[in-house]
Write a protein that holds these residues in place. Structure first.
Motif, short mmCIF file in Angstrom:
data_model
loop_
_atom_site.label_atom_id
_atom_site.label_comp_id
_atom_site.label_asym_id
_atom_site.label_seq_id
_atom_site.Cartn_x
_atom_site.Cartn_y
_atom_site.Cartn_z
N THR A 172 13.85 -3.09 15.70
CA THR A 172 14.25 -3.00 17.11
C THR A 172 15.61 -3.71 17.29
O THR A 172 15.72 -4.69 18.01
N PRO A 173 16.64 -3.19 16.64
CA PRO A 173 17.95 -3.85 16.69
C PRO A 173 18.62 -3.71 18.06
O PRO A 173 18.30 -2.81 18.84
N VAL A 174 19.55 -4.61 18.31
CA VAL A 174 20.41 -4.50 19.48
C VAL A 174 21.81 -4.20 18.98
O VAL A 174 22.37 -4.95 18.18
N VAL A 175 22.35 -3.05 19.41
CA VAL A 175 23.70 -2.64 19.05
C VAL A 175 24.59 -2.98 20.24
O VAL A 175 24.33 -2.53 21.35
N THR A 193 17.40 2.19 25.31
CA THR A 193 17.70 1.62 26.63
C THR A 193 19.10 1.03 26.58
O THR A 193 19.58 0.63 25.52
N VAL A 194 19.74 1.02 27.72
CA VAL A 194 21.11 0.52 27.82
C VAL A 194 21.13 -0.64 28.81
O VAL A 194 20.49 -0.57 29.85
N SER A 195 21.87 -1.68 28.46
CA SER A 195 22.15 -2.75 29.41
C SER A 195 23.63 -3.08 29.30
O SER A 195 24.31 -2.66 28.36
N TYR A 196 24.11 -3.82 30.28
CA TYR A 196 25.55 -4.08 30.38
C TYR A 196 25.79 -5.57 30.59
O TYR A 196 24.97 -6.26 31.21
N GLN A 202 19.37 -0.58 22.69
CA GLN A 202 18.20 -0.98 21.93
C GLN A 202 17.23 0.19 21.91
O GLN A 202 16.97 0.80 22.95
N PRO A 203 16.73 0.55 20.71
CA PRO A 203 15.80 1.68 20.64
C PRO A 203 14.58 1.44 21.53
O PRO A 203 14.10 0.30 21.64
N SER A 204 14.09 2.49 22.15
CA SER A 204 12.93 2.38 23.04
C SER A 204 11.65 2.14 22.26
O SER A 204 10.69 1.58 22.79
#
Length: 136
Positions: free
Chosen positions: A56-59, A89-92, A102-104
């Motif tokens: 579950t990486p965060v890119v 999912t996307v965050s800013y 981050q993959p759902s």
């Protein structure tokens, strides 16, 4: 009666000297194109190929401009090397100049994934992304 005629003439002349509503507005700022300032996977910065990444990486992409959120979904693609798309999912952060993906769901073991950024990604001022990149 003469006073009324002079008063009406004065009102007409004053109304005719006002600013016209049809004057064009001055143009806004010109769109400025932008690029990736840096990127990371799980806080490991800027490597073309990442190994031993958790499921579950965060890119994290840091761009040189605030990103127009409505253009992210169609222009940042996360997929398996076979072409199967990965829902994410996307965050800013940082006033929308940092985009985090981050993959759902957990990724598969021993599988190669790609993240690509299209040059159709837009900034909030209308600029385009200038250097498309594919990350592995």
């Amino acid at each position: 009666m003469r006073r009324i005629a002079v008063l009406l003439l004065t009102i007409v002349l004053l109304a005719g000297c006002g600013k016209k509503g049809s004057d064009p507005e001055p143009p806004g700022p010109s769109p400025v194109n932008f690029a990736i300032s840096s990127w990371a996977v799980n806080n490991t910065v800027s490597q073309v190929i990442q190994y031993n990444v958790n499921r579950t990486p965060v890119v994290k992409f840091r761009f040189g401009a605030a990103i127009n959120r409505s253009t992210v979904a169609g222009n940042i693609v996360f997929k398996e090397s076979s072409g199967t798309p990965v829902n994410y999912t996307v965050s800013y952060e940082s006033a929308d100049s940092v985009v985090l993906l981050q993959p759902s769901a957990a990724l598969n073991y021993l599988t190669k994934y790609n993240v690509s950024v299209s040059n159709a990604l837009r900034s909030t001022n209308g600029g385009f992304f200038t250097v498309p990149r594919i990350l592995h």
